[in-house]
Design a protein around this motif. Structure first.
Motif, PDB file in Angstrom:
ATOM      1  N   ASP A  49      16.504 -12.613  43.661  1.00 26.21           N
ATOM      2  CA  ASP A  49      15.101 -12.842  43.315  1.00 26.21           C
ATOM      3  C   ASP A  49      14.195 -12.694  44.542  1.00 26.21           C
ATOM      4  O   ASP A  49      13.421 -13.595  44.891  1.00 26.21           O
ATOM      5  CB  ASP A  49      14.933 -14.239  42.690  1.00 26.21           C
ATOM      6  CG  ASP A  49      13.577 -14.405  42.015  1.00 26.21           C
ATOM      7  OD1 ASP A  49      12.948 -13.381  41.681  1.00 26.21           O
ATOM      8  OD2 ASP A  49      13.147 -15.561  41.828  1.00 26.21           O
ATOM      9  N   PHE A  52       9.344 -10.469  45.620  1.00 28.40           N
ATOM     10  CA  PHE A  52       8.146 -10.853  46.352  1.00 28.40           C
ATOM     11  C   PHE A  52       8.335 -10.647  47.848  1.00 28.40           C
ATOM     12  O   PHE A  52       7.400 -10.269  48.568  1.00 28.40           O
ATOM     13  CB  PHE A  52       7.810 -12.308  46.035  1.00 28.40           C
ATOM     14  CG  PHE A  52       6.396 -12.702  46.384  1.00 28.40           C
ATOM     15  CD1 PHE A  52       5.340 -11.827  46.225  1.00 28.40           C
ATOM     16  CD2 PHE A  52       6.122 -13.980  46.858  1.00 28.40           C
ATOM     17  CE1 PHE A  52       4.037 -12.195  46.533  1.00 28.40           C
ATOM     18  CE2 PHE A  52       4.831 -14.357  47.169  1.00 28.40           C
ATOM     19  CZ  PHE A  52       3.781 -13.465  47.010  1.00 28.40           C
ATOM     20  N   ALA A  53       9.550 -10.870  48.328  1.00 27.94           N
ATOM     21  CA  ALA A  53       9.844 -10.670  49.746  1.00 27.94           C
ATOM     22  C   ALA A  53       9.710  -9.200  50.133  1.00 27.94           C
ATOM     23  O   ALA A  53       9.248  -8.876  51.236  1.00 27.94           O
ATOM     24  CB  ALA A  53      11.246 -11.178  50.075  1.00 27.94           C
ATOM     25  N   ASP A  99       9.904 -23.352  50.324  1.00 25.72           N
ATOM     26  CA  ASP A  99       8.602 -22.727  50.027  1.00 25.72           C
ATOM     27  C   ASP A  99       8.557 -21.300  50.553  1.00 25.72           C
ATOM     28  O   ASP A  99       7.589 -20.874  51.163  1.00 25.72           O
ATOM     29  CB  ASP A  99       7.474 -23.556  50.644  1.00 25.72           C
ATOM     30  CG  ASP A  99       7.607 -23.700  52.149  1.00 25.72           C
ATOM     31  OD1 ASP A  99       6.611 -24.067  52.794  1.00 25.72           O
ATOM     32  OD2 ASP A  99       8.703 -23.440  52.675  1.00 25.72           O
ATOM     33  N   ARG A 100       9.657 -20.529  50.304  1.00 25.69           N
ATOM     34  CA  ARG A 100       9.704 -19.163  50.811  1.00 25.69           C
ATOM     35  C   ARG A 100       8.567 -18.321  50.248  1.00 25.69           C
ATOM     36  O   ARG A 100       7.958 -17.532  50.967  1.00 25.69           O
ATOM     37  CB  ARG A 100      11.050 -18.529  50.437  1.00 25.69           C
ATOM     38  CG  ARG A 100      11.214 -17.100  50.978  1.00 25.69           C
ATOM     39  CD  ARG A 100      12.576 -16.548  50.630  1.00 25.69           C
ATOM     40  NE  ARG A 100      12.743 -16.479  49.181  1.00 25.69           N
ATOM     41  CZ  ARG A 100      13.936 -16.384  48.575  1.00 25.69           C
ATOM     42  NH1 ARG A 100      15.028 -16.382  49.292  1.00 25.69           N
ATOM     43  NH2 ARG A 100      14.003 -16.307  47.257  1.00 25.69           N
ATOM     44  N   ASN A 101       8.271 -18.489  48.965  1.00 26.53           N
ATOM     45  CA  ASN A 101       7.197 -17.703  48.377  1.00 26.53           C
ATOM     46  C   ASN A 101       5.852 -18.012  49.010  1.00 26.53           C
ATOM     47  O   ASN A 101       4.999 -17.128  49.153  1.00 26.53           O
ATOM     48  CB  ASN A 101       7.132 -17.953  46.868  1.00 26.53           C
ATOM     49  CG  ASN A 101       8.253 -17.254  46.126  1.00 26.53           C
ATOM     50  OD1 ASN A 101       8.888 -16.353  46.656  1.00 26.53           O
ATOM     51  ND2 ASN A 101       8.506 -17.680  44.899  1.00 26.53           N
ATOM     52  N   SER A 102       5.648 -19.266  49.398  1.00 28.07           N
ATOM     53  CA  SER A 102       4.402 -19.619  50.092  1.00 28.07           C
ATOM     54  C   SER A 102       4.323 -18.918  51.437  1.00 28.07           C
ATOM     55  O   SER A 102       3.262 -18.424  51.839  1.00 28.07           O
ATOM     56  CB  SER A 102       4.312 -21.133  50.282  1.00 28.07           C
ATOM     57  OG  SER A 102       4.271 -21.794  49.041  1.00 28.07           O
ATOM     58  N   ILE A 104       5.772 -16.096  52.227  1.00 25.76           N
ATOM     59  CA  ILE A 104       5.509 -14.681  51.963  1.00 25.76           C
ATOM     60  C   ILE A 104       4.047 -14.468  51.600  1.00 25.76           C
ATOM     61  O   ILE A 104       3.406 -13.507  52.040  1.00 25.76           O
ATOM     62  CB  ILE A 104       6.428 -14.169  50.842  1.00 25.76           C
ATOM     63  CG1 ILE A 104       7.883 -14.284  51.264  1.00 25.76           C
ATOM     64  CG2 ILE A 104       6.095 -12.721  50.495  1.00 25.76           C
ATOM     65  CD1 ILE A 104       8.868 -14.014  50.144  1.00 25.76           C
ATOM     66  N   GLY A 105       3.510 -15.384  50.779  1.00 26.06           N
ATOM     67  CA  GLY A 105       2.112 -15.282  50.396  1.00 26.06           C
ATOM     68  C   GLY A 105       1.162 -15.378  51.568  1.00 26.06           C
ATOM     69  O   GLY A 105       0.064 -14.816  51.536  1.00 26.06           O
TER      70      GLY A 105
END
Length: 293
Positions: A49, A52-53, A99-102, A104-105
């Motif tokens: 998944d 996003f990365a 909070d990897r997606n944060s 990346i964001g």
């Protein structure tokens, strides 16, 4: 000539196509290598998944390439530097942070902003600026082809070495950790490998549409099979068809390559989604039928 005819002529025009075909020989070679690399890396992107990365890494790759363009340095080296920096950061934070997606964001707009700044300061050819975002099919000269093929070979060797333990760690990280698989190390190694793959893809399809080469083919393959052998094979086939078909179609028009690649890739995904949906419905009918019961 009507407006529709003019648009069609820009998108699909095959005048002197045979003579133009020689201009993209290097791009076709590089495209085959990128399809192989993107298709294989995409399998683990889907399993882990990390779509996003991929987008986050591509933005930093764009920033690195833009900085190199402004400085008069090698654009490929700048793209690789930006990708590896982003992948290294995500590899470290992604292992120990939830909070990897944060993260990346936060990185994505920063990388895109830097890239836009460097391009605004660059006063060279406008095609060079636009190509970093949307890709170019005639910009792959012999030295750049050698770079792309050499880096692709590195990615393929790393994937061959870590494939089995990485597949285990991707499907069930808790059990893999209990059995002594170095999950944290594998995650970091794969992120760096993914950074290389993204940097390679940026050279052809541009920074904005890397997902169509690294994510969409694997996502399409996952719709029709869960086989650990067939899924990577289909992912590679879909990626190669998308990139090579996009190059050949773009040669006959006057628009960038990326719309062609993304359209083919999306069409393949839609077809696989329909096939996968029909199979799922058939299995459901069989399970609920009186004969099956």
């Amino acid at each position: 000539m009507t407006l529709a005819d003019g648009i069609w002529q820009q998108v699909f025009s095959f005048d002197d196509y045979g003579e133009l075909l020689g201009l993209v020989r290097n791009s076709l070679i590089a495209g085959a290598a990128l399809g192989l690399v993107g298709g294989l890396c995409g399998v683990f992107v889907v399993l882990r998944d990390l779509a996003f990365a991929v987008h986050g890494i591509s933005e930093l790759s764009f920033a690195g390439a833009s900085a190199a363009l402004l400085a008069g340095a090698d654009v490929v080296a700048g793209s690789l530097t930006g990708s590896l920096l982003a992948a290294g950061v995500l590899g470290v934070l992604g292992v120990r942070a939830r909070d990897r997606n944060s993260t990346i964001g936060i990185m994505m707009p920063f990388g895109l902003g830097l890239g836009v700044l460097f391009l605004a300061l660059y006063h060279g050819r406008a095609a060079n600026k636009f190509g970093l975002l949307t890709g170019q099919i005639v910009a792959v000269d012999n030295p750049r082809t050698a770079w792309l093929l050499g880096t692709s070979a590195v990615v393929l060797v790393v994937l061959a070495v870590v494939w089995r333990p990485l597949a285990f760690a991707s499907s069930d990280p808790d059990v893999a950790t209990a059995r002594g698989v170095p999950v944290r190390t594998l995650s970091f190694v794969f992120m760096l490998t993914l950074g290389l793959a993204v940097a390679l893809s940026v050279q052809i399809v541009g920074a904005l549409l890397v997902l169509s080469l690294v994510v969409t083919p694997a996502a399409a393959a996952a719709r029709v099979t869960a086989s650990p052998v067939l899924m990577p094979l289909l992912s590679v086939v879909f990626a190669v068809v998308s990139i090579e078909g996009g190059i050949l179609l773009a040669l006959g028009g006057s628009v960038p390559i990326s719309p062609y690649v993304t359209t083919i890739s999306f069409a393949v995904y839609l077809a696989c989604r329909v096939v996968g949906g029909r199979r799922a419905r058939r299995r459901g009918v069989r399970r609920t039928s009186p004969v099956a019961a």
